[in-house]
Design a protein around this motif. Structure first.
Motif, PDB file in Angstrom:
ATOM      1  N   ILE A 166       0.830  -1.207   0.000  1.00 19.62           N
ATOM      2  CA  ILE A 166       0.000   0.000   0.000  1.00 19.62           C
ATOM      3  C   ILE A 166       0.864   1.256   0.000  1.00 19.62           C
ATOM      4  N   PHE A 167       1.854   1.317   0.876  1.00 21.55           N
ATOM      5  CA  PHE A 167       2.699   2.510   0.970  1.00 21.55           C
ATOM      6  C   PHE A 167       3.517   2.735  -0.302  1.00 21.55           C
ATOM      7  N   SER A 168       3.949   1.659  -0.940  1.00 23.16           N
ATOM      8  CA  SER A 168       4.811   1.805  -2.117  1.00 23.16           C
ATOM      9  C   SER A 168       4.041   2.198  -3.374  1.00 23.16           C
ATOM     10  N   GLN A 169       2.726   1.972  -3.416  1.00 26.18           N
ATOM     11  CA  GLN A 169       1.948   2.234  -4.625  1.00 26.18           C
ATOM     12  C   GLN A 169       0.899   3.318  -4.475  1.00 26.18           C
ATOM     13  N   LEU A 170       0.636   3.756  -3.249  1.00 28.01           N
ATOM     14  CA  LEU A 170      -0.454   4.705  -3.027  1.00 28.01           C
ATOM     15  C   LEU A 170      -0.203   6.041  -3.707  1.00 28.01           C
ATOM     16  N   GLY A 171       1.035   6.504  -3.718  1.00 27.31           N
ATOM     17  CA  GLY A 171       1.334   7.812  -4.299  1.00 27.31           C
ATOM     18  C   GLY A 171       1.006   7.876  -5.777  1.00 27.31           C
ATOM     19  N   TRP A 172       1.412   6.855  -6.520  1.00 28.83           N
ATOM     20  CA  TRP A 172       1.152   6.858  -7.968  1.00 28.83           C
ATOM     21  C   TRP A 172      -0.339   6.813  -8.242  1.00 28.83           C
ATOM     22  N   GLY A 173      -1.060   5.925  -7.562  1.00 25.47           N
ATOM     23  CA  GLY A 173      -2.489   5.778  -7.815  1.00 25.47           C
ATOM     24  C   GLY A 173      -3.277   7.019  -7.439  1.00 25.47           C
ATOM     25  N   ALA A 174      -2.937   7.641  -6.324  1.00 21.50           N
ATOM     26  CA  ALA A 174      -3.655   8.838  -5.899  1.00 21.50           C
ATOM     27  C   ALA A 174      -3.467   9.973  -6.900  1.00 21.50           C
ATOM     28  N   ARG A 175      -2.256  10.154  -7.394  1.00 22.40           N
ATOM     29  CA  ARG A 175      -2.008  11.212  -8.378  1.00 22.40           C
ATOM     30  C   ARG A 175      -2.712  10.923  -9.694  1.00 22.40           C
ATOM     31  N   PHE A 176      -2.702   9.671 -10.123  1.00 23.17           N
ATOM     32  CA  PHE A 176      -3.345   9.322 -11.393  1.00 23.17           C
ATOM     33  C   PHE A 176      -4.845   9.588 -11.334  1.00 23.17           C
ATOM     34  N   TYR A 177      -5.497   9.083 -10.288  1.00 25.36           N
ATOM     35  CA  TYR A 177      -6.948   9.254 -10.197  1.00 25.36           C
ATOM     36  C   TYR A 177      -7.327  10.702  -9.895  1.00 25.36           C
ATOM     37  N   ARG A 178      -6.457  11.446  -9.226  1.00 23.45           N
ATOM     38  CA  ARG A 178      -6.715  12.872  -9.025  1.00 23.45           C
ATOM     39  C   ARG A 178      -6.788  13.588 -10.366  1.00 23.45           C
ATOM     40  N   THR A 179      -5.860  13.264 -11.283  1.00 24.79           N
ATOM     41  CA  THR A 179      -5.870  13.874 -12.611  1.00 24.79           C
ATOM     42  C   THR A 179      -7.135  13.520 -13.369  1.00 24.79           C
ATOM     43  N   VAL A 180      -7.561  12.265 -13.259  1.00 20.07           N
ATOM     44  CA  VAL A 180      -8.779  11.829 -13.945  1.00 20.07           C
ATOM     45  C   VAL A 180      -9.999  12.563 -13.401  1.00 20.07           C
ATOM     46  N   VAL A 181     -10.088  12.686 -12.080  1.00 14.33           N
ATOM     47  CA  VAL A 181     -11.227  13.373 -11.468  1.00 14.33           C
ATOM     48  C   VAL A 181     -11.246  14.854 -11.857  1.00 14.33           C
ATOM     49  N   LEU A 182     -10.074  15.482 -11.898  1.00 12.25           N
ATOM     50  CA  LEU A 182     -10.009  16.890 -12.289  1.00 12.25           C
ATOM     51  C   LEU A 182     -10.498  17.088 -13.721  1.00 12.25           C
ATOM     52  N   ASP A 183     -10.183  16.160 -14.613  1.00  9.92           N
ATOM     53  CA  ASP A 183     -10.681  16.252 -15.988  1.00  9.92           C
ATOM     54  C   ASP A 183     -12.206  16.195 -16.028  1.00  9.92           C
ATOM     55  N   GLU A 184     -12.785  15.353 -15.174  1.00  9.10           N
ATOM     56  CA  GLU A 184     -14.248  15.227 -15.151  1.00  9.10           C
ATOM     57  C   GLU A 184     -14.905  16.457 -14.524  1.00  9.10           C
ATOM     58  N   LEU A 185     -14.247  17.069 -13.535  1.00 12.21           N
ATOM     59  CA  LEU A 185     -14.836  18.226 -12.872  1.00 12.21           C
ATOM     60  C   LEU A 185     -14.992  19.420 -13.815  1.00 12.21           C
ATOM     61  N   GLY A 186     -14.219  19.424 -14.902  1.00 13.92           N
ATOM     62  CA  GLY A 186     -14.358  20.500 -15.870  1.00 13.92           C
ATOM     63  C   GLY A 186     -15.361  20.222 -16.965  1.00 13.92           C
ATOM     64  N   SER A 187     -16.080  19.123 -16.868  1.00 12.48           N
ATOM     65  CA  SER A 187     -17.031  18.733 -17.909  1.00 12.48           C
ATOM     66  C   SER A 187     -18.342  19.515 -17.781  1.00 12.48           C
ATOM     67  N   ASP A 188     -19.100  19.541 -18.877  1.00  9.34           N
ATOM     68  CA  ASP A 188     -20.370  20.282 -18.903  1.00  9.34           C
ATOM     69  C   ASP A 188     -21.394  19.682 -17.952  1.00  9.34           C
TER      70      ASP A 188
END
Length: 322
Positions: A197-219
């Protein structure tokens, strides 16, 4: 949909055949005489013949014309390559056991670590991504982003060693290494799960944060907010559903590799799972185990990719399979 599935299966067949052929050729080139490597330089010819027979190395590599003349057309495929292709894996020389039985005994050990770690990790990644994306630019977002980058920068091996030293040797909360079956497996699995969990959490959190930010700008998000919907409902009902495609892609693609375990992790913690099996098989040139696992993993990965495409249409009705 069914026509699409059939086409994908037909396309998968040459892909898997190519992987098997490449794997078989590479092992044939690298290890000229695995029986000699296993038995040692002082072994006599009688011993070598017995080992080659046990490993299936006394058969032709691709086609058996001589056996076809004696035993019929079916014997034409009684060769090393077709034994691998038809799942007739030779017995492991190191473990004196069949590849299938090794999978049966060591697979659950790896899954006991990988499945809990995978589920906890996925839940944490999505929860953190939704939380910080909704607070873009605030202190929580900056803090999580900084910690994630630091976590991605630290090698996993360093995390494993630090966890062993701190939680195992210093605090003595968890065993440093080893494994026991049954209920006692929990205390041995806890620290490796935390390390994953500790070794992989950083990558996954950043990736899904980017995906969520893309959706937040949607119509559709702006429309939902204009209608006066609570932010919690916007995030959990609308945004979360639309970020499920990358979630499905990462999740399903990772499923075949859960069984393989973590090579370095299991070797370091002395866990008798699939990762340790692969490491030892490579070091000991146990080609029947390595080739069998490569073949089975390639098939599982192709099935996972097909399953992810099917789940796309379930998660997002806009996706059609033709």
């Amino acid at each position: 949909m069914w026509a699409y599935i059939v086409r994908r299966i037909l396309l998968t067949i040459p892909t898997v055949l190519g992987i098997v052929l490449l794997t078989f050729v590479l092992f044939s080139l690298v290890s000229k005489d695995p029986a000699r490597a296993y038995a040692g330089k002082q072994a006599n010819e009688t011993t070598l013949r017995a080992i080659r027979h046990k490993m299936g190395l006394d058969k032709p590599k691709f086609f058996n014309v001589g056996a076809m003349r004696e035993r019929g057309a079916g014997a034409f495929f009684d060769t090393q390559f077709f034994d691998l292709l038809f799942f007739r894996f030779p017995q492991s020389m190191r473990y004196e056991d069949s590849v299938w039985h090794l999978l049966k005994t060591k697979g659950p050990v790896s899954l006991a670590i990988q499945i809990p770690a995978f589920l906890i990790l996925l839940g944490l990644e999505l929860a953190i991504a939704l939380y910080v994306a909704n607070r873009r630019g605030e202190t929580a977002d900056v803090l999580v982003t900084t910690i994630s980058i630091l976590g991605m920068s630290i090698p996993a091996l360093s995390i494993y060693l630090a966890a062993q030293w701190f939680f195992g040797a210093q605090l003595q909360i968890f065993p440093v290494a080893g494994w026991e079956g049954g209920f006692y497996a929990i205390q041995f699995a806890a620290l490796p799960i935390l390390c994953v969990i500790f070794s992989q959490l950083g990558w996954g959190a950043r990736f899904y944060r980017t995906v969520v930010l893309d959706e937040l700008g949607s119509d559709y998000v702006r429309t939902a907010r204009a209608k006066g919907l609570p932010q919690r409902e916007v995030m959990l009902t609308h945004v979360l559903r639309n970020v499920m495609i990358p979630v499905v892609t990462n999740t399903v693609a990772a499923l075949p590799f859960l069984l393989l375990g973590a090579l370095v992790l299991e070797h370091l913690f002395q866990i008798p799972g699939m990762g340790e099996l692969i490491v030892q098989s490579i070091f000991n040139e146990d080609r029947s185990v390595v080739m069998g696992l490569v073949y089975l993993t390639s098939i599982a990965y192709c099935i996972a990719l097909l399953l992810s495409d099917i789940l796309y249409s379930v998660v997002d009705p806009r996706v059609s399979l033709r």
